[in-house]
Scaffold this active site. Structure first.
Site, PDB file in Angstrom:
ATOM      1  CE  LYS A 287      54.858  44.219  30.665  1.00 53.74           C
ATOM      2  NZ  LYS A 287      54.047  43.285  31.639  1.00 53.74           N
ATOM      3  CD  GLU A 372      38.719  42.516  34.573  1.00 57.41           C
ATOM      4  OE1 GLU A 372      39.581  43.108  35.125  1.00 57.41           O
ATOM      5  OE2 GLU A 372      38.219  42.410  33.555  1.00 57.41           O
ATOM      6  NE  ARG A 400      37.164  46.572  33.220  1.00 59.32           N
ATOM      7  CZ  ARG A 400      38.304  46.659  32.362  1.00 59.32           C
ATOM      8  NH1 ARG A 400      39.186  46.312  32.763  1.00 59.32           N
ATOM      9  NH2 ARG A 400      38.034  47.093  31.032  1.00 59.32           N
TER      10      ARG A 400
END
Length: 640
Positions: A287, A372, A400
């Site tokens: 990243k 979730e 979700r």
């Protein structure tokens, strides 16, 4: 054409990229990375993840015949290089702005965006569906056969949906599916060097593949020998590449390889392109690659606003606290007093305001990953044993875990608090992240109570009120800062199910919820109307509504939520139950997906700023106000 972007400005379509000599690709990658940094620093957006996928994006478009070959980007945080290479380079100047291009892949925006994404872990399922459709249409054979590639991050692989898709793919015959795992949460260690690059290329080569397939075919006739050979192959690979479970799902695994080395990526992808069946490529990226500040702190540079690339992001000084900070302070303060309290989040520590809580209460902090469904049932399990879970989650992400919310929490009447951040419109992230539906999907659930604060102090006290409730509860609050209300540190329980009259006026009564209380107050002042901070969406204050009906001729409900099924609908149901017959104007979000843009502008376009509210009321109730009817707001309103 500028010298700085001389290669990049030649590419308005990946077909141009595919005609480029391979030795020019590293220079193109440098230009593309600089362009992303320059663009995002001017508009804001996701930076670290996009800097990390520059070479991978170039290699994919260079090797695969897009858009005929399908690329599906998981989440889409990392799709800026893809957008730039597919004809949207100039559009980056209005990235995530109203009328500009989306920050995520979007089918309506480009034929190269084969699947709309923004929520995590959907790419393998979608790409598998595409691969099956291609097979059924006869597009999986011959020189023009269609390939399907899902690019998924290591974080997204924590979600069960990704494994459900792989489990299905491994037993789906005659498909062409490549899953690229963009692993950007680990540094490129020494084993991912020349030796691994060579092994990945050799293992993906045609001769090795043919030999392996032939061996399997022959040895499968002698099961004990075949099993021995298979185990030897797995152990041999385990000596030089990480052990993998992906082959147990039916995938042929390759990697890991350096995702910033085009000399490794391109030939490996070219080999894998010719393979059939489910194939898995493990790619290591970093990243923030190429921008030292983002490499050093990829979280800070994950989704920055505008900044100077030379100076980097400057920490803001002071200012009003955000609702997220109010929540973070509250949970830490209460955890000091109540050791039963635990915090649960599905991979949203920073976004949900739990950084300090994790630091101070590490044994009571649980980040379950992008899962979730598991987060909700995990919290339910703890609640069964007397623990007091607070689930910090965005409104859009709780969708979700809806079945778990109903079946595992509410049906058993367990005391789980859902702290719903990002309720209402969220601005630049657009329709995929808007919390426009939580009131509708929560208030229909038995045992559930729902609160909506109008300011920072009310948010803190509502969180405490919900925590003290003996059953499931939700407090929904918007993104960003509030009105600047003074926050009282003492914990106060609000009266259960009771609204608060904030202004007393004549004829018209506003029933306002959450973030809409203050614009309603401004409109109410201009109209000399009564304004109520309803506070509770469920249970709604039926007695107060009935009382107001005795002295008022009409009602206006105002909410930053979809009109259909929302808080206004709860008020109508209360009126019907109490036999109240008064005209009602419902103001809220229209029955459409609202695009990205500045939050204030979006609310204005929806008629949910003070002027828009006043205009709509004057248009609907001109006779009651004793004035001339003004031009109606351009937005759609519902009335009873």
């Amino acid at each position: 054409m500028t010298d700085a972007y001389s290669l990049l400005e030649q590419i308005d379509d990946p077909s141009v990229l595919r005609r480029m000599e391979r030795n020019r690709l590293p220079a193109l990658a440098d230009q593309l990375r600089r362009y992303i940094l320059e663009s995002v620093s001017r508009t804001g957006g996701h930076l670290s993840s996009n800097l990390g996928t520059v070479e991978l994006t170039i290699a994919l478009h260079y090797v695969f015949n897009t858009p005929r070959d399908r690329l599906v980007w998981d989440v889409g945080h990392q799709s800026y290089p893809h957008k730039i290479l597919t004809g949207r380079r100039e559009g980056m100047g209005r990235l995530r702005q109203h009328g500009g291009i989306s920050g995520f892949p979007r089918r309506a925006e480009s034929e190269f965006d084969t699947f709309g994404t923004a929520h995590s872990s959907t790419s393998i399922s979608a790409a598998l569906g595409m691969a099956v459709a291609s097979r059924n249409k006869g597009e999986n054979k011959g020189p023009t056969r269609r390939r399907h590639v899902a690019i998924i991050g290591d974080g997204a692989m924590t979600a069960g949906m990704a494994f459900e898709a792989m489990n299905n793919a491994g037993v789906t015959p005659d498909i062409d599916l490549l899953v690229v795992l963009n692993d950007n949460d680990m540094s490129i260690s020494p084993p991912v060097g020349a030796l691994n690059k060579y092994l990945a290329r050799v293992l993906s080569g045609r001769q090795v593949t043919m030999a392996r397939d032939m061996a399997r075919s022959v040895l499968s006739k002698v099961p004990p020998v075949y099993e021995l050979a298979r185990r030897l192959e797995e152990h041999a690979k385990g000596m030089v590449v990480p052990a993998t479970m992906f082959e147990e799902f039916g995938f042929t695994y390759f990697g890991p390889i350096d995702g910033h080395d085009l000399d490794a990526l391109v030939p490996t992808l070219q080999n894998l392109r010719e393979m059939h069946g489910p194939v898995f490529l493990h790619v290591i990226t970093r990243k923030g690659q190429g921008y030292k500040l983002a490499e050093a702190d990829p979280v800070l540079y994950h989704g920055p606003g505008k900044f100077d690339p030379g100076e980097g992001i400057k920490k803001s000084s002071g200012g009003k606290p955000t609702y997220t900070q109010i929540f973070g302070d509250w949970i830490c303060d209460l955890a000091e007093q109540d050791e039963r309290l635990v915090g649960v989040t599905p991979a949203m520590r920073e976004g949900s305001g739990l950084v300090e809580f994790e630091r101070r209460f590490p044994k009571r902090y649980f980040d379950v990953g992008i899962a979730e469904q598991h987060a909700v049932t995990f919290a339910a399990g703890m609640a069964c044993e007397g623990v007091k879970p607070v689930v910090a989650i965005y409104s859009t992400f709780l969708q979700r875990g809806y079945d778990q919310l109903i079946h595992d929490v509410a049906l058993q009447n367990l005391p789980v608090v859902f702290a719903l951040d990002r309720a209402g419109l969220v601005g630049a992230d657009g329709a995929t992240h808007a919390g426009a539906y939580d009131l509708a999907y929560l208030r229909c659930i038995p045992n559930m109570v729902v609160l909506a604060p109008s300011d920072e102090n009310e948010c803190r006290q509502m969180l405490y009120t919900a925590y003290c409730h003996a059953g499931p509860s939700a407090v929904r609050y918007p993104r960003g800062s509030g009105v600047g209300a003074e926050v009282v540190k003492a914990f106060t329980r609000l009266p259960f199910g009771k609204g608060l009259v904030r202004r007393t006026g004549q004829r018209i009564a506003f029933l306002a919820f959450g973030s809409m209380v203050h614009p309603a107050l401004a409109a109410g002042h201009a109209l000399d109307a009564t304004v109520v901070d309803m506070r509770w969406v469920k249970p709604v204050d039926e007695a107060l509504i009935e009382e107001l009906a005795r002295t008022h001729d009409a009602f206006v409900t105002v909410e930053e939520h979809a009109i259909m099924g929302g808080a206004g609908s709860a008020c109508l149901e209360a009126m019907a139950a109490r036999g109240v017959q008064r005209p009602v104007l419902q103001l809220g979000l229209r029955d459409l997906f609202i695009d990205h843009g500045d939050p204030g502008l979006l609310l204005k376009l929806e008629g949910l700023d003070a002027e828009g509210i006043e205009r709509s009321v004057r248009a609907r109730f001109a006779d009651l106000l004793g004035g001339t009817e003004t031009a109606a707001s351009p937005r759609l309103v519902a009335s009873r």
